[in-house]
Design a protein around this motif. Structure first.
Motif, short mmCIF file in Angstrom:
data_model
loop_
_atom_site.label_atom_id
_atom_site.label_comp_id
_atom_site.label_asym_id
_atom_site.label_seq_id
_atom_site.Cartn_x
_atom_site.Cartn_y
_atom_site.Cartn_z
N ALA A 183 1.04 0.15 -17.11
CA ALA A 183 0.36 0.09 -18.41
C ALA A 183 -1.11 0.44 -18.31
CB ALA A 183 0.52 -1.30 -19.02
N ARG A 184 -1.70 0.21 -17.15
CA ARG A 184 -3.14 0.36 -17.03
C ARG A 184 -3.55 1.64 -16.31
NH1 ARG A 184 -5.37 -5.15 -17.79
NH2 ARG A 184 -3.57 -6.41 -18.29
N GLY A 185 -2.58 2.36 -15.78
CA GLY A 185 -2.88 3.62 -15.10
C GLY A 185 -3.41 3.39 -13.70
N GLN A 186 -4.19 4.35 -13.23
CA GLN A 186 -4.76 4.28 -11.87
C GLN A 186 -6.02 3.44 -11.91
OE1 GLN A 186 -4.34 5.70 -8.81
NE2 GLN A 186 -2.38 6.67 -9.26
N PRO A 246 3.63 -0.28 -3.82
CA PRO A 246 4.50 -0.25 -5.01
C PRO A 246 3.73 0.15 -6.26
CG PRO A 246 3.90 -2.52 -4.46
CD PRO A 246 3.30 -1.65 -3.39
N THR A 247 4.46 0.48 -7.30
CA THR A 247 3.86 0.61 -8.63
C THR A 247 3.90 -0.77 -9.26
OG1 THR A 247 4.61 2.86 -8.85
CG2 THR A 247 4.15 1.69 -10.90
N TYR A 248 2.82 -1.13 -9.93
CA TYR A 248 2.74 -2.46 -10.54
C TYR A 248 2.99 -2.38 -12.04
CZ TYR A 248 0.71 -3.89 -6.12
OH TYR A 248 0.52 -4.15 -4.78
N ALA A 249 3.43 -3.51 -12.58
CA ALA A 249 3.51 -3.68 -14.03
C ALA A 249 3.08 -5.11 -14.27
CB ALA A 249 4.93 -3.44 -14.52
N HIS A 250 1.86 -5.27 -14.72
CA HIS A 250 1.36 -6.64 -14.92
C HIS A 250 1.61 -7.08 -16.35
CE1 HIS A 250 -0.54 -5.94 -11.01
NE2 HIS A 250 -0.46 -7.26 -10.91
N THR A 251 2.40 -8.14 -16.46
CA THR A 251 2.80 -8.63 -17.78
C THR A 251 1.68 -9.48 -18.37
OG1 THR A 251 3.80 -10.63 -16.86
CG2 THR A 251 5.23 -8.72 -17.10
N GLY A 252 1.72 -9.61 -19.70
CA GLY A 252 0.73 -10.44 -20.38
C GLY A 252 1.01 -11.92 -20.15
N PRO A 314 -0.77 5.19 -20.58
CA PRO A 314 -1.87 4.64 -19.77
C PRO A 314 -2.94 5.71 -19.51
CG PRO A 314 0.11 4.92 -18.45
CD PRO A 314 0.46 5.36 -19.83
N PRO A 315 -4.18 5.28 -19.27
CA PRO A 315 -5.23 6.27 -19.02
C PRO A 315 -4.92 7.09 -17.76
CG PRO A 315 -6.01 4.01 -18.72
CD PRO A 315 -4.62 3.91 -19.20
N THR A 316 -5.35 8.33 -17.75
CA THR A 316 -5.04 9.17 -16.59
C THR A 316 -6.18 9.17 -15.57
OG1 THR A 316 -5.80 11.00 -17.93
CG2 THR A 316 -3.43 10.75 -17.72
N LEU A 326 -4.29 -6.64 -22.66
CA LEU A 326 -4.21 -5.33 -23.31
C LEU A 326 -3.83 -5.55 -24.77
CD1 LEU A 326 -2.26 -3.17 -20.69
CD2 LEU A 326 -4.69 -3.06 -21.24
N ASP A 327 -4.57 -4.93 -25.66
CA ASP A 327 -4.23 -5.02 -27.07
C ASP A 327 -3.29 -3.87 -27.41
OD1 ASP A 327 -5.68 -7.33 -27.62
OD2 ASP A 327 -7.55 -6.18 -27.66
N GLY A 328 -2.81 -3.85 -28.62
CA GLY A 328 -1.92 -2.76 -29.03
C GLY A 328 -0.55 -3.31 -29.31
N PRO A 329 0.46 -2.45 -29.30
CA PRO A 329 1.81 -2.89 -29.67
C PRO A 329 2.34 -3.95 -28.70
CG PRO A 329 1.85 -0.69 -28.71
CD PRO A 329 0.41 -1.06 -28.89
N LEU A 330 3.25 -4.77 -29.22
CA LEU A 330 3.83 -5.83 -28.42
C LEU A 330 4.76 -5.25 -27.35
CD1 LEU A 330 3.53 -8.88 -28.78
CD2 LEU A 330 5.63 -8.86 -30.14
N GLY A 331 4.63 -5.73 -26.17
CA GLY A 331 5.51 -5.29 -25.08
C GLY A 331 5.27 -6.20 -23.90
N TRP A 332 5.90 -5.91 -22.77
CA TRP A 332 5.72 -6.77 -21.60
C TRP A 332 4.26 -6.81 -21.16
CZ3 TRP A 332 3.70 -3.70 -17.94
CH2 TRP A 332 4.10 -2.36 -17.89
N TRP A 333 3.49 -5.78 -21.51
CA TRP A 333 2.08 -5.70 -21.10
C TRP A 333 1.16 -6.55 -21.97
CZ3 TRP A 333 5.28 -2.00 -22.98
CH2 TRP A 333 5.10 -1.65 -24.32
N SER A 334 1.66 -7.04 -23.12
CA SER A 334 0.76 -7.76 -24.03
C SER A 334 0.89 -9.27 -23.85
CB SER A 334 1.08 -7.36 -25.48
OG SER A 334 2.44 -7.61 -25.75
#
Ligand code: GLU
Length: 340
Positions: A183-186, A246-252, A314-316, A326-334
């Motif tokens: 969600a957050r990119g590099q 690994p690739t990460y996915a940090h949940t809210g 995510p930003p490049t 992270l603001d924005g649509p609801l998802g595992w990242w929020s």
């Protein structure tokens, strides 16, 4: 050494052959994981992360492994036999996993093998000494170890060892390292001379998690964003051991309606407590789904491949690591507010 590690560390000659030579390191199929510490019941924030981790793994055809991070034996004992309750809670929600559950307390030899090839030094500092030696953090919560014990002579080490057992620290050769978050990119975040073995001889979280993720083939790490600042250190240690980061996915994070974050230390209720209080499993499952921006289902298998799992672009460009929500649509990242 994997090619990707060479790309991450083009100038560091320190990479060990741990990953390439360890008998357990047969490259297993890619996996996601859930890795609870059995120190309290899983609260709904933990279960939301578990569901997200399972879903992201299953939706990308990865294996899903469960690992009990039970190295802190004093806290584990104080919590009673909570690991079996944690596993039962996952089952109650319909979260399944592949292979046997791994317990870190049964893998101590692996952690010792892993550090054997790393550049380390004994550290005799107490918490108090470190706190008074570090300058004020220049980033939120960043208080790097100032390296006090790195340059002790052999006789100074011998002398200090007469009064205190040392922790073992990594002699880090970088002060920053890259990580990739879905969600957050590099991002680029700080690395210091982190502790690998605590002064009571227990392998530290940052070592054990990297060794286990590497040996278990975990290439997708889904966990709550309060652990985000550990990611650069863990990616760096992974590269030193010859694993691909690994690739990460940090949940809210999840907070109670009053705004207080659900936390183990604040005694947030677990699934069993909630169900004993008359809140039905399906109602809890529905909230978990809703909080992830997903359709409300009873069986999580019905969510595999659901739309809404992919975060908005995510930003490049590589940016400084920022663990904020992270603001924005609801998802595992929020972040989410509990409303059962
Ligand atoms: N065992 C850690 C916890 O329960 C999670 C570690 C991780 O996911 O990296 O907070």
């Amino acid at each position: 050494m994997p090619i990707a590690s060479r790309q991450f560390l083009p100038t560091l000659p320190l990479v060990t052959d741990f990953a390439a030579t360890h008998p357990l390191a047969q490259p297993p199929a890619a996996a996601g994981r859930f890795a609870p510490s059995p120190t309290s019941a899983l609260h709904l924030g933990n279960l939301r992360t578990a569901l997200a981790a399972w879903l992201l793994a299953r939706s990308s055809r990865r294996r899903f492994v469960v690992r009990i991070e039970d190295l802190d034996q004093a806290r584990v004992a104080a919590a009673g036999n909570i690991a079996s309750t944690q596993l039962r809670d996952l089952e109650t929600l319909g979260i399944d996993w592949d292979g046997p559950v791994v317990r870190q307390s049964q893998r101590l030899d692996l952690y010792a093998d892993a550090i054997a090839g790393l550049d380390t030094y004994p550290c005799f500092c107490t918490r108090k000494e470190i706190a008074s030696a570090v300058s004020a953090p220049n980033e939120a919560d960043w208080r790097p170890y100032p390296g006090t014990c790195r340059t002790l002579t052999t006789s100074q080490r011998a002398q200090r060892a007469t009064t205190r057992s040392p922790a073992i620290r990594l002699a880090s050769h970088v002060d920053c390292y890259h990580v990739t978050d879905m969600a957050r990119g590099q991002c680029r975040g700080r690395v210091d001379d982190l502790v690998l073995i605590r002064n009571d001889g227990t392998p530290a979280y940052n070592l054990a998690v990297v060794v286990d993720d590497g040996l278990q083939g975990v290439d997708q790490v889904v966990r709550a964003r309060d652990l985000w600042s550990s990611a650069p250190r863990q990616s760096y240690v992974a590269a030193l051991l010859g694993f691909d980061a690994p690739t990460y996915a940090h949940t809210g994070l999840v907070s109670a309606p009053g705004g207080q974050r659900l936390s183990k230390s604040a005694g947030a209720a677990g699934l069993t407590d909630l169900m004993a209080a008359g809140i039905e499993r399906n109602r809890i499952m529905a909230w978990l789904c809703r909080s992830l921006g997903l359709p409300e289902v009873s069986d999580p298998h019905d969510l595999i491949g659901a739309a809404g799992l992919t975060p908005p672009c995510p930003p490049t460009l590589t940016r400084p690591l920022d663990p904020a929500r992270l603001d924005g649509p609801l998802g595992w990242w929020s972040d989410a507010v509990l409303s059962l």
